[in-house]
Scaffold this motif. Structure first.
Motif, PDB file in Angstrom:
ATOM      1  N   PHE A   1     -20.178  13.912  -4.411  1.00  0.00           N
ATOM      2  CA  PHE A   1     -19.280  13.403  -5.455  1.00  0.00           C
ATOM      3  C   PHE A   1     -18.315  12.353  -4.899  1.00  0.00           C
ATOM      4  O   PHE A   1     -18.030  11.354  -5.562  1.00  0.00           O
ATOM      5  CB  PHE A   1     -18.478  14.542  -6.082  1.00  0.00           C
ATOM      6  CG  PHE A   1     -19.242  15.396  -7.055  1.00  0.00           C
ATOM      7  CD1 PHE A   1     -20.001  14.826  -8.062  1.00  0.00           C
ATOM      8  CD2 PHE A   1     -19.187  16.778  -6.974  1.00  0.00           C
ATOM      9  CE1 PHE A   1     -20.703  15.616  -8.963  1.00  0.00           C
ATOM     10  CE2 PHE A   1     -19.876  17.574  -7.869  1.00  0.00           C
ATOM     11  CZ  PHE A   1     -20.637  17.003  -8.866  1.00  0.00           C
ATOM     12  N   SER A   2     -17.765  12.594  -3.710  1.00  0.00           N
ATOM     13  CA  SER A   2     -16.788  11.651  -3.160  1.00  0.00           C
ATOM     14  C   SER A   2     -17.438  10.319  -2.813  1.00  0.00           C
ATOM     15  O   SER A   2     -16.784   9.273  -2.835  1.00  0.00           O
ATOM     16  CB  SER A   2     -16.096  12.245  -1.928  1.00  0.00           C
ATOM     17  OG  SER A   2     -17.003  12.423  -0.866  1.00  0.00           O
ATOM     18  N   ALA A   3     -18.739  10.346  -2.504  1.00  0.00           N
ATOM     19  CA  ALA A   3     -19.453   9.112  -2.158  1.00  0.00           C
ATOM     20  C   ALA A   3     -19.980   8.383  -3.390  1.00  0.00           C
ATOM     21  O   ALA A   3     -19.988   7.146  -3.426  1.00  0.00           O
ATOM     22  CB  ALA A   3     -20.606   9.434  -1.215  1.00  0.00           C
ATOM     23  N   HIS A   4     -20.422   9.136  -4.409  1.00  0.00           N
ATOM     24  CA  HIS A   4     -21.141   8.516  -5.529  1.00  0.00           C
ATOM     25  C   HIS A   4     -20.469   8.706  -6.883  1.00  0.00           C
ATOM     26  O   HIS A   4     -20.940   8.145  -7.879  1.00  0.00           O
ATOM     27  CB  HIS A   4     -22.567   9.080  -5.594  1.00  0.00           C
ATOM     28  CG  HIS A   4     -23.338   8.911  -4.327  1.00  0.00           C
ATOM     29  ND1 HIS A   4     -23.771   7.674  -3.873  1.00  0.00           N
ATOM     30  CD2 HIS A   4     -23.735   9.810  -3.387  1.00  0.00           C
ATOM     31  CE1 HIS A   4     -24.418   7.819  -2.728  1.00  0.00           C
ATOM     32  NE2 HIS A   4     -24.400   9.106  -2.407  1.00  0.00           N
ATOM     33  N   GLY A   5     -19.393   9.490  -6.940  1.00  0.00           N
ATOM     34  CA  GLY A   5     -18.755   9.764  -8.219  1.00  0.00           C
ATOM     35  C   GLY A   5     -19.555  10.769  -9.023  1.00  0.00           C
ATOM     36  O   GLY A   5     -20.672  11.137  -8.661  1.00  0.00           O
TER      37      GLY A   5
ATOM     38  N   THR B   1     -26.257  13.676  -8.304  1.00  0.00           N
ATOM     39  CA  THR B   1     -27.316  14.444  -8.972  1.00  0.00           C
ATOM     40  C   THR B   1     -27.409  15.823  -8.337  1.00  0.00           C
ATOM     41  O   THR B   1     -27.015  16.023  -7.179  1.00  0.00           O
ATOM     42  CB  THR B   1     -28.683  13.750  -8.836  1.00  0.00           C
ATOM     43  OG1 THR B   1     -29.058  13.735  -7.449  1.00  0.00           O
ATOM     44  CG2 THR B   1     -28.641  12.327  -9.383  1.00  0.00           C
ATOM     45  N   LEU B   2     -27.935  16.769  -9.092  1.00  0.00           N
ATOM     46  CA  LEU B   2     -28.157  18.109  -8.548  1.00  0.00           C
ATOM     47  C   LEU B   2     -29.147  18.061  -7.387  1.00  0.00           C
ATOM     48  O   LEU B   2     -29.010  18.805  -6.415  1.00  0.00           O
ATOM     49  CB  LEU B   2     -28.663  19.041  -9.645  1.00  0.00           C
ATOM     50  CG  LEU B   2     -27.619  19.504 -10.666  1.00  0.00           C
ATOM     51  CD1 LEU B   2     -28.297  20.281 -11.789  1.00  0.00           C
ATOM     52  CD2 LEU B   2     -26.541  20.357 -10.014  1.00  0.00           C
TER      53      LEU B   2
ATOM     54  N   ALA C   1     -28.305  19.541  -3.784  1.00  0.00           N
ATOM     55  CA  ALA C   1     -29.174  20.559  -3.185  1.00  0.00           C
ATOM     56  C   ALA C   1     -29.678  20.104  -1.817  1.00  0.00           C
ATOM     57  O   ALA C   1     -29.694  20.887  -0.852  1.00  0.00           O
ATOM     58  CB  ALA C   1     -30.345  20.855  -4.117  1.00  0.00           C
ATOM     59  N   LYS C   2     -30.090  18.848  -1.723  1.00  0.00           N
ATOM     60  CA  LYS C   2     -30.580  18.313  -0.447  1.00  0.00           C
ATOM     61  C   LYS C   2     -29.484  18.352   0.614  1.00  0.00           C
ATOM     62  O   LYS C   2     -29.719  18.753   1.764  1.00  0.00           O
ATOM     63  CB  LYS C   2     -31.079  16.884  -0.639  1.00  0.00           C
ATOM     64  CG  LYS C   2     -31.651  16.265   0.629  1.00  0.00           C
ATOM     65  CD  LYS C   2     -32.167  14.853   0.367  1.00  0.00           C
ATOM     66  CE  LYS C   2     -32.725  14.230   1.642  1.00  0.00           C
ATOM     67  NZ  LYS C   2     -33.216  12.842   1.389  1.00  0.00           N
ATOM     68  N   GLU C   3     -28.279  17.945   0.236  1.00  0.00           N
ATOM     69  CA  GLU C   3     -27.146  17.949   1.177  1.00  0.00           C
ATOM     70  C   GLU C   3     -26.833  19.365   1.630  1.00  0.00           C
ATOM     71  O   GLU C   3     -26.455  19.592   2.783  1.00  0.00           O
ATOM     72  CB  GLU C   3     -25.919  17.329   0.501  1.00  0.00           C
ATOM     73  CG  GLU C   3     -24.687  17.230   1.370  1.00  0.00           C
ATOM     74  CD  GLU C   3     -24.790  16.176   2.464  1.00  0.00           C
ATOM     75  OE1 GLU C   3     -24.093  16.331   3.485  1.00  0.00           O
ATOM     76  OE2 GLU C   3     -25.547  15.205   2.292  1.00  0.00           O
ATOM     77  N   ALA C   4     -26.992  20.334   0.725  1.00  0.00           N
ATOM     78  CA  ALA C   4     -26.688  21.736   1.055  1.00  0.00           C
ATOM     79  C   ALA C   4     -27.824  22.411   1.804  1.00  0.00           C
ATOM     80  O   ALA C   4     -27.642  23.514   2.348  1.00  0.00           O
ATOM     81  CB  ALA C   4     -26.401  22.506  -0.233  1.00  0.00           C
ATOM     82  N   GLY C   5     -29.000  21.776   1.818  1.00  0.00           N
ATOM     83  CA  GLY C   5     -30.146  22.395   2.464  1.00  0.00           C
ATOM     84  C   GLY C   5     -30.733  23.530   1.647  1.00  0.00           C
ATOM     85  O   GLY C   5     -31.317  24.476   2.202  1.00  0.00           O
TER      86      GLY C   5
ATOM     87  N   LYS D   1     -24.258  20.508 -12.946  1.00  0.00           N
ATOM     88  CA  LYS D   1     -23.475  19.588 -12.117  1.00  0.00           C
ATOM     89  C   LYS D   1     -22.009  19.625 -12.533  1.00  0.00           C
ATOM     90  O   LYS D   1     -21.103  19.602 -11.682  1.00  0.00           O
ATOM     91  CB  LYS D   1     -24.041  18.167 -12.263  1.00  0.00           C
ATOM     92  CG  LYS D   1     -23.309  17.121 -11.443  1.00  0.00           C
ATOM     93  CD  LYS D   1     -23.973  15.754 -11.546  1.00  0.00           C
ATOM     94  CE  LYS D   1     -23.651  15.050 -12.839  1.00  0.00           C
ATOM     95  NZ  LYS D   1     -24.065  13.618 -12.825  1.00  0.00           N
ATOM     96  N   GLU D   2     -21.751  19.693 -13.829  1.00  0.00           N
ATOM     97  CA  GLU D   2     -20.366  19.702 -14.318  1.00  0.00           C
ATOM     98  C   GLU D   2     -19.623  20.953 -13.847  1.00  0.00           C
ATOM     99  O   GLU D   2     -18.447  20.876 -13.486  1.00  0.00           O
ATOM    100  CB  GLU D   2     -20.319  19.613 -15.833  1.00  0.00           C
ATOM    101  CG  GLU D   2     -18.892  19.586 -16.366  1.00  0.00           C
ATOM    102  CD  GLU D   2     -18.785  19.006 -17.762  1.00  0.00           C
ATOM    103  OE1 GLU D   2     -17.657  18.898 -18.252  1.00  0.00           O
ATOM    104  OE2 GLU D   2     -19.825  18.664 -18.348  1.00  0.00           O
ATOM    105  N   GLU D   3     -20.311  22.107 -13.829  1.00  0.00           N
ATOM    106  CA  GLU D   3     -19.650  23.329 -13.368  1.00  0.00           C
ATOM    107  C   GLU D   3     -19.236  23.197 -11.902  1.00  0.00           C
ATOM    108  O   GLU D   3     -18.140  23.630 -11.519  1.00  0.00           O
ATOM    109  CB  GLU D   3     -20.571  24.539 -13.541  1.00  0.00           C
ATOM    110  CG  GLU D   3     -19.883  25.848 -13.136  1.00  0.00           C
ATOM    111  CD  GLU D   3     -20.792  27.062 -13.213  1.00  0.00           C
ATOM    112  OE1 GLU D   3     -20.424  28.100 -12.627  1.00  0.00           O
ATOM    113  OE2 GLU D   3     -21.867  26.975 -13.840  1.00  0.00           O
ATOM    114  N   ILE D   4     -20.090  22.605 -11.100  1.00  0.00           N
ATOM    115  CA  ILE D   4     -19.746  22.390  -9.686  1.00  0.00           C
ATOM    116  C   ILE D   4     -18.536  21.468  -9.583  1.00  0.00           C
ATOM    117  O   ILE D   4     -17.586  21.732  -8.839  1.00  0.00           O
ATOM    118  CB  ILE D   4     -20.934  21.777  -8.923  1.00  0.00           C
ATOM    119  CG1 ILE D   4     -22.154  22.695  -8.967  1.00  0.00           C
ATOM    120  CG2 ILE D   4     -20.551  21.504  -7.465  1.00  0.00           C
ATOM    121  CD1 ILE D   4     -23.425  22.060  -8.409  1.00  0.00           C
TER     122      ILE D   4
END
Length: 203
Positions: free
Chosen positions: A26-30, A35-36, A40-44, A57-60
């Protein structure tokens, strides 16, 4: 109504993992650019696994922002009405600068939400934030009326502290492009801002 079961340690760990990954995305792309799949990819994690912990995505995003608003209020809460007025305000400046150093992604996420009109945290801004700022502005106004600080508008004084400290997180790339990578902008900023606000605040 059935009471919600407490989360397991693994569930808490994975929720924290998702939130940490989402903060990066979010901080990089707003909000719109995130995207979910990217979170997910960033979280592994797989996307279905992510959706087990957060429905959308909104809940996160809302979960991140809710915690962030409280974090953002903490440095102002520490302003003590029984302290030395000038030192209390300079300490507040230092705390806000430290947040820019320690929480740059959080600062950018918060800034993006505000620039978009605060669609997800507007209620909190008009209640929690406003009441705290009004409370501390009244303290500062009392110091000014007692001759302990030079007179100015307390609300705009607080706004100026926000803008002059958060700038170093929100516009880090611009600051470093101008100063170069061999300088420490926040270390330099602390001395500059202490001098600036000392001169502004001294009766």
């Amino acid at each position: 109504m059935t009471a919600q079961k407490p989360r397991t340690r693994i569930q808490e760990k994975n929720r924290a993992l998702v939130l940490g990954a989402a903060l990066e995305v979010f901080s990089a792309h707003g909000f719109r650019g995130a995207t979910l799949d990217a979170i997910a990819k960033e979280a592994g994690l797989s996307k279905p696994n992510l959706l087990y912990y957060f429905a959308s995505k909104e809940e996160i995003h809302v979960t991140l922002l809710a915690g962030l608003v409280d974090t953002w209020l903490d440095p102002l809460r520490e302003l003590r009405d029984d302290g030395d007025p000038q030192q209390e305000l300079l300490a507040y400046v230092r705390r806000k600068l430290q947040m820019s150093r320690d929480l740059p992604r959080e600062s950018r996420l918060f800034a993006q939400e505000i620039v978009q009109g605060a669609p997800r945290i507007g209620d909190g801004l008009s209640t929690d934030l406003r009441s705290l700022v009004d409370e501390k502005a009244a303290v500062i106004q009392g110091w000014m009326e007692a001759g302990k600080l030079a007179p100015s508008d307390p609300h705009h004084l607080i706004f100026s502290i926000w803008s002059l400290t958060q700038h170093y997180a929100d516009f880090d790339a611009q600051v470093r492009a101008v100063l170069g990578e061999d300088r420490d902008p926040l270390k330099e900023a602390e001395g500059f801002l202490e001098t600036l606000f000392s001169r502004l605040l001294t009766p």
